[in-house]
Design a protein around this motif. Structure first.
Motif, mmCIF file in Angstrom:
data_model
loop_
_atom_site.group_PDB
_atom_site.id
_atom_site.type_symbol
_atom_site.label_atom_id
_atom_site.label_comp_id
_atom_site.label_asym_id
_atom_site.label_seq_id
_atom_site.Cartn_x
_atom_site.Cartn_y
_atom_site.Cartn_z
ATOM 1 N N ASN A 11 0.829 -1.214 0.000
ATOM 2 C CA ASN A 11 0.000 0.000 0.000
ATOM 3 C C ASN A 11 0.862 1.262 0.000
ATOM 4 O O ASN A 11 0.603 2.211 -0.741
ATOM 5 N N GLY A 12 1.880 1.271 0.852
ATOM 6 C CA GLY A 12 2.708 2.461 0.966
ATOM 7 C C GLY A 12 3.513 2.766 -0.278
ATOM 8 O O GLY A 12 3.641 3.920 -0.683
ATOM 9 N N LEU A 13 4.059 1.718 -0.902
ATOM 10 C CA LEU A 13 4.936 1.925 -2.044
ATOM 11 C C LEU A 13 4.199 2.017 -3.371
ATOM 12 O O LEU A 13 4.686 2.672 -4.305
ATOM 13 N N TRP A 14 3.001 1.400 -3.463
ATOM 14 C CA TRP A 14 2.362 1.336 -4.773
ATOM 15 C C TRP A 14 0.847 1.568 -4.738
ATOM 16 O O TRP A 14 0.348 2.526 -5.324
ATOM 17 N N GLN A 16 -1.444 2.537 -2.520
ATOM 18 C CA GLN A 16 -1.963 3.771 -1.933
ATOM 19 C C GLN A 16 -0.857 4.821 -1.793
ATOM 20 O O GLN A 16 -0.857 5.610 -0.859
ATOM 21 N N ASN A 17 0.074 4.816 -2.733
ATOM 22 C CA ASN A 17 1.192 5.764 -2.670
ATOM 23 C C ASN A 17 0.665 7.185 -2.467
ATOM 24 O O ASN A 17 -0.184 7.651 -3.224
ATOM 25 N N PRO A 18 1.136 7.875 -1.423
ATOM 26 C CA PRO A 18 0.582 9.198 -1.115
ATOM 27 C C PRO A 18 0.840 10.248 -2.183
ATOM 28 O O PRO A 18 0.076 11.208 -2.305
ATOM 29 N N GLY A 19 1.889 10.073 -2.984
ATOM 30 C CA GLY A 19 2.227 11.078 -3.978
ATOM 31 C C GLY A 19 1.455 10.971 -5.272
ATOM 32 O O GLY A 19 1.021 11.982 -5.833
ATOM 33 N N ILE A 20 1.248 9.736 -5.781
ATOM 34 C CA ILE A 20 0.621 9.572 -7.096
ATOM 35 C C ILE A 20 -0.732 8.865 -7.050
ATOM 36 O O ILE A 20 -1.369 8.703 -8.092
ATOM 37 N N VAL A 21 -1.169 8.448 -5.869
ATOM 38 C CA VAL A 21 -2.489 7.824 -5.743
ATOM 39 C C VAL A 21 -3.393 8.679 -4.856
ATOM 40 O O VAL A 21 -4.462 9.128 -5.273
ATOM 41 N N MET A 134 6.705 3.011 5.216
ATOM 42 C CA MET A 134 6.385 2.692 3.825
ATOM 43 C C MET A 134 5.711 3.856 3.113
ATOM 44 O O MET A 134 6.014 4.144 1.950
ATOM 45 N N MET A 135 4.805 4.540 3.798
ATOM 46 C CA MET A 135 4.174 5.715 3.197
ATOM 47 C C MET A 135 5.218 6.811 2.955
ATOM 48 O O MET A 135 5.209 7.483 1.918
#
Length: 225
Positions: A11-14, A16-21, A134-135
Motif C-alpha cells: 500500500n505504501g509503495l504502490w 496507496q502511494n501518497p504522492g501519485i495515488v 512505507m508511506m
C-alpha cells in the motif's frame, strides 16, 4: 513476514502511494522537487517524522482523549519536526536554508497527520511504524523520481546541490547526464512540477491498466493454480 505486513508495504509503495495515488502533500512535493538532493532530503525528513510520530501515537493512543486527539497529534509532530530542524541547522546548514519553510511545514503535512489519525491511532505500534515508513518511502520515491526528471530536463545533471549536504568536495560527484546542455527553464519552474507529476500518475495508471487487462484475460498475472 505476515500478510498484513506485506499489504502495508504494498500500500505504501504502490497501491496507496501518497504522492501519485492519494495526491497528499502536493505543496512540498511540487515545490521542492526541482532536483534529486532537495527531494531526497525532504522525503527522508518527512519519513523520519512520520515513523517516530506514528510509533509514539500508537504507544499512547489509549491515554489520549478522543476530543483532544488532533491537537495532541499535531503537538507530537511539531516537537519531532523541531528536532529535525535543529539537527539540520546544526549539521547541514546550507541544505537547511534551501529547504526553508518546507521543513516546518511537515508539521501540517496532510500525509503525516492522516497516517497518524487513520492508522497509528488504531493499530499496533509495530504496524504503525511500518505503515509510516512505507508511506514515507513511497512519497520519497515519487519525490526523487520527479526531482530526477526535472533536474535532467532542466539542467542536464543529477545530484546537483550535493555539496549542500557533504561540503565542497561533493561538487565533483555531480553527474552530467547531458554534457553542454543549455537547460529547459520550464522543467525547474512550477509548471514543470505539475507536468512531471502528471506523467508519473499517467505511467502508474497505464501499468495498472495493463495488469487489469492481463488479469481479466487470464494472462500471467491472472492465472491461478
Amino acid at each position: 513476514m505476515s500478510p498484513e505486513a506485506r499489504e502495508i508495504i504494498a500500500n505504501g509503495l504502490w497501491k496507496q502511494n501518497p504522492g501519485i495515488v492519494q495526491l497528499l502533500g502536493l505543496c512540498p512535493l511540487l515545490a521542492i522537487s526541482s532536483n534529486v538532493v532537495n527531494a531526497l532530503s525532504l522525503g527522508l525528513a518527512t519519513t523520519l517524522v512520520m515513523a517516530v510520530a506514528s510509533g509514539a501515537v500508537a504507544v499512547v493512543r489509549g491515554y489520549i482523549p478522543h476530543a483532544a486527539r488532533i491537537p495532541l497529534f499535531v503537538l507530537i509532530i511539531a516537537a519531532l519536526v523541531t528536532v529535525v530542524e535543529l539537527l539540520m541547522h546544526a549539521y547541514v546548514l546550507a541544505l537547511y536554508v534551501v529547504l526553508g519553510v518546507f521543513l516546518p511545514l511537515i508539521t501540517t503535512n496532510c500525509i503525516v497527520l492522516a497516517r497518524v489519525e487513520a492508522f497509528a491511532s488504531k493499530r499496533s505500534t509495530l504496524h504503525s511504524v511500518l505503515d509510516a515508513v512505507m508511506m514515507g518511502l513511497g512519497l520519497t520515491l515519487v519525490l526523487v523520481v520527479l526531482g530526477a526528471m526535472r533536474e535532467i530536463a532542466g539542467k542536464g545533471t543529477l545530484l546537483s546541490g550535493l555539496d549542500l549536504a557533504f561540503g565542497p568536495v561533493a561538487k565533483d560527484w555531480v553527474i552530467h547526464v547531458i554534457p553542454n546542455y543549455q537547460g529547459l527553464l520550464l522543467a525547474i519552474l512550477p509548471p514543470g512540477a505539475f507536468i512531471g507529476l502528471g506523467l508519473l500518475i499517467a505511467a502508474r495508471n497505464w501499468v495498472m491498466d495493463i495488469q487489469a487487462r492481463r488479469a481479466n484475460a487470464g494472462g500471467p498475472l491472472g492465472q491461478t493454480v
